[in-house]
Design a protein around this motif. Structure first.
Motif, PDB file in Angstrom:
ATOM      1  N   ARG A   1      12.106   2.145   4.080  1.00  0.00           N
ATOM      2  CA  ARG A   1      11.133   3.155   4.507  1.00  0.00           C
ATOM      3  C   ARG A   1      11.601   3.849   5.770  1.00  0.00           C
ATOM      4  O   ARG A   1      11.531   5.079   5.889  1.00  0.00           O
ATOM      5  CB  ARG A   1       9.780   2.490   4.759  1.00  0.00           C
ATOM      6  N   ALA A   2      12.086   3.032   6.723  1.00  0.00           N
ATOM      7  CA  ALA A   2      12.547   3.600   7.995  1.00  0.00           C
ATOM      8  C   ALA A   2      13.744   4.526   7.811  1.00  0.00           C
ATOM      9  O   ALA A   2      13.965   5.442   8.612  1.00  0.00           O
ATOM     10  CB  ALA A   2      12.896   2.469   8.966  1.00  0.00           C
ATOM     11  N   GLN A   3      14.503   4.274   6.742  1.00  0.00           N
ATOM     12  CA  GLN A   3      15.675   5.114   6.457  1.00  0.00           C
ATOM     13  C   GLN A   3      15.310   6.383   5.690  1.00  0.00           C
ATOM     14  O   GLN A   3      16.183   7.175   5.351  1.00  0.00           O
ATOM     15  CB  GLN A   3      16.699   4.303   5.658  1.00  0.00           C
TER      16      GLN A   3
ATOM     17  N   ALA B   1      13.371   6.420   2.675  1.00  0.00           N
ATOM     18  CA  ALA B   1      13.123   6.250   1.249  1.00  0.00           C
ATOM     19  C   ALA B   1      11.663   6.545   0.934  1.00  0.00           C
ATOM     20  O   ALA B   1      10.774   6.383   1.783  1.00  0.00           O
ATOM     21  CB  ALA B   1      13.470   4.823   0.815  1.00  0.00           C
ATOM     22  N   THR B   2      11.413   6.971  -0.289  1.00  0.00           N
ATOM     23  CA  THR B   2      10.065   7.209  -0.776  1.00  0.00           C
ATOM     24  C   THR B   2       9.707   6.134  -1.804  1.00  0.00           C
ATOM     25  O   THR B   2      10.600   5.432  -2.309  1.00  0.00           O
ATOM     26  CB  THR B   2       9.960   8.590  -1.448  1.00  0.00           C
ATOM     27  N   PRO B   3       8.422   5.994  -2.134  1.00  0.00           N
ATOM     28  CA  PRO B   3       8.068   5.053  -3.200  1.00  0.00           C
ATOM     29  C   PRO B   3       8.798   5.344  -4.505  1.00  0.00           C
ATOM     30  O   PRO B   3       9.175   4.407  -5.226  1.00  0.00           O
ATOM     31  CB  PRO B   3       6.552   5.245  -3.340  1.00  0.00           C
ATOM     32  N   ALA B   4       9.022   6.621  -4.809  1.00  0.00           N
ATOM     33  CA  ALA B   4       9.768   6.959  -6.024  1.00  0.00           C
ATOM     34  C   ALA B   4      11.208   6.472  -5.927  1.00  0.00           C
ATOM     35  O   ALA B   4      11.790   6.031  -6.928  1.00  0.00           O
ATOM     36  CB  ALA B   4       9.739   8.473  -6.250  1.00  0.00           C
ATOM     37  N   ASP B   5      11.786   6.496  -4.727  1.00  0.00           N
ATOM     38  CA  ASP B   5      13.147   5.978  -4.537  1.00  0.00           C
ATOM     39  C   ASP B   5      13.187   4.479  -4.827  1.00  0.00           C
ATOM     40  O   ASP B   5      14.141   3.975  -5.435  1.00  0.00           O
ATOM     41  CB  ASP B   5      13.627   6.240  -3.105  1.00  0.00           C
ATOM     42  N   ILE B   6      12.169   3.756  -4.375  1.00  0.00           N
ATOM     43  CA  ILE B   6      12.127   2.310  -4.606  1.00  0.00           C
ATOM     44  C   ILE B   6      12.067   2.032  -6.103  1.00  0.00           C
ATOM     45  O   ILE B   6      12.771   1.147  -6.615  1.00  0.00           O
ATOM     46  CB  ILE B   6      10.914   1.670  -3.901  1.00  0.00           C
TER      47      ILE B   6
ATOM     48  N   ALA C   1       0.830  -1.199   0.000  1.00  0.00           N
ATOM     49  CA  ALA C   1       0.000   0.000   0.000  1.00  0.00           C
ATOM     50  C   ALA C   1       0.871   1.259   0.000  1.00  0.00           C
ATOM     51  O   ALA C   1       0.563   2.248  -0.679  1.00  0.00           O
ATOM     52  CB  ALA C   1      -0.928  -0.016   1.210  1.00  0.00           C
ATOM     53  N   TRP C   2       1.963   1.225   0.738  1.00  0.00           N
ATOM     54  CA  TRP C   2       2.890   2.370   0.771  1.00  0.00           C
ATOM     55  C   TRP C   2       3.485   2.628  -0.608  1.00  0.00           C
ATOM     56  O   TRP C   2       3.693   3.781  -1.002  1.00  0.00           O
ATOM     57  CB  TRP C   2       3.989   2.093   1.796  1.00  0.00           C
TER      58      TRP C   2
END
Length: 289
Positions: free
Chosen positions: A273-275, A277-282, A62-63
């Protein structure tokens, strides 16, 4: 009818970048084609699969911006579907119980390999030696009545003889560049396990049943499952199930060139995510637009 895609993780650990790549590929393809996207939870391994990992996987997806149809199919809730398939194959005389433990099989292979190489399947696992095929019906009955553990194996030679030549259309690319119409080679896997005493199914069996019952038309998955398609095509033929289109995609590898896996501690989406990062980063990390 619109195409139907699916993403089917096993909740035995947190999702990593390889899962993100496959899930996003399927979700993007569904959106671009006006199709449907399904999430399936492959949790037949009761010893390793845990509800908290399923919850975490849904949160990660979902994230990433992925949404899916409800309800979600959980394999543990549909064991009867798999039992019915096993019974159909048994009625065709294509299944037999094998009573050796994994350790006993490994020991026999090791003893044989002291003299000559033992044949292996496309994943590198030694083929089943076939000792159970020599048991008499009375001996099999005695072992079953005694409650001995067993695996139900497909009689591959008989199954292949019944099915004849099979193939599938590959829209992606195999490990050696295979594409287009690919000849299936199920015999390369030997007498695969389709179920066990404690679990009435296996990956090979459940995936073809699930895809058929869910109306999946497009199977988009990693290249490590390319040659497994041979077994899946055989089971589809034997069980009169529809054949989806296949697209096997590249794997996301670690810095040493190895496939990411939960067991190796591959960097999880939750950790990224905890570090911050954004969905675009992934998407950038897995080289997706």
């Amino acid at each position: 009818m619109p195409p139907v895609f699916r993403f089917a993780p096993s909740p035995n650990g947190h999702l990593h970048l390889g899962h993100a790549y496959s899930a996003l590929l399927n979700f993007d393809a569904a959106r671009q084609s006006g199709g449907r996207f399904l999430l399936r939870i492959e949790n037949i391994d009761a010893a390793r699969c845990r509800p908290e990992f399923e919850t975490a996987a849904c949160q990660d997806l979902a994230w990433l911006g992925i949404s899916w149809e409800k309800p979600v199919r959980r394999q543990s809730e549909h064991l009867g579907d798999y039992r019915a398939a096993v019974e159909k194959l048994a009625a065709m005389g294509l299944i037999y119980p094998a009573f050796e433990s994994r350790a006993e099989i490994a020991g026999r292979v090791a003893r044989s390999e002291a003299h000559a190489p033992w044949p292996r399947d496309p994943d590198g696992t030694p083929l089943y030696p076939g000792a159970a095929t020599s048991l008499s019906p009375d001996e099999r009955t005695r072992l079953l009545e005694a409650g001995a553990p067993y695996a139900l194996r497909l009689d591959m030679a008989a199954a292949c003889a019944r099915a004849g030549k099979l193939s599938w259309t590959e829209h992606g690319k195999g490990p050696d560049g295979e594409t287009g119409v690919v000849a299936a080679r199920p015999d390369a896997w030997g007498d695969v396990v389709l179920a066990r005493k404690e679990t009435p199914t296996s990956y090979h069996l459940s995936v073809v049943i699930d895809d058929a019952l869910q109306g999946v038309t497009e199977v988009v998955r990693g290249a490590d499952l390319f040659w497994s398609t041979s077994v899946h095509r055989l089971l589809q033929h034997l069980l009169d199930l529809p054949q989806p289109a296949y697209r096997h995609h590249r794997l996301v590898l670690d810095p040493d060139g190895r496939k990411l896996s939960k067991s190796s501690g591959a960097t999880g989406i939750r950790e990224l995510r905890a570090q911050g990062a954004t969905p675009a980063d992934i998407r950038r990390l897995v080289v997706l637009p």
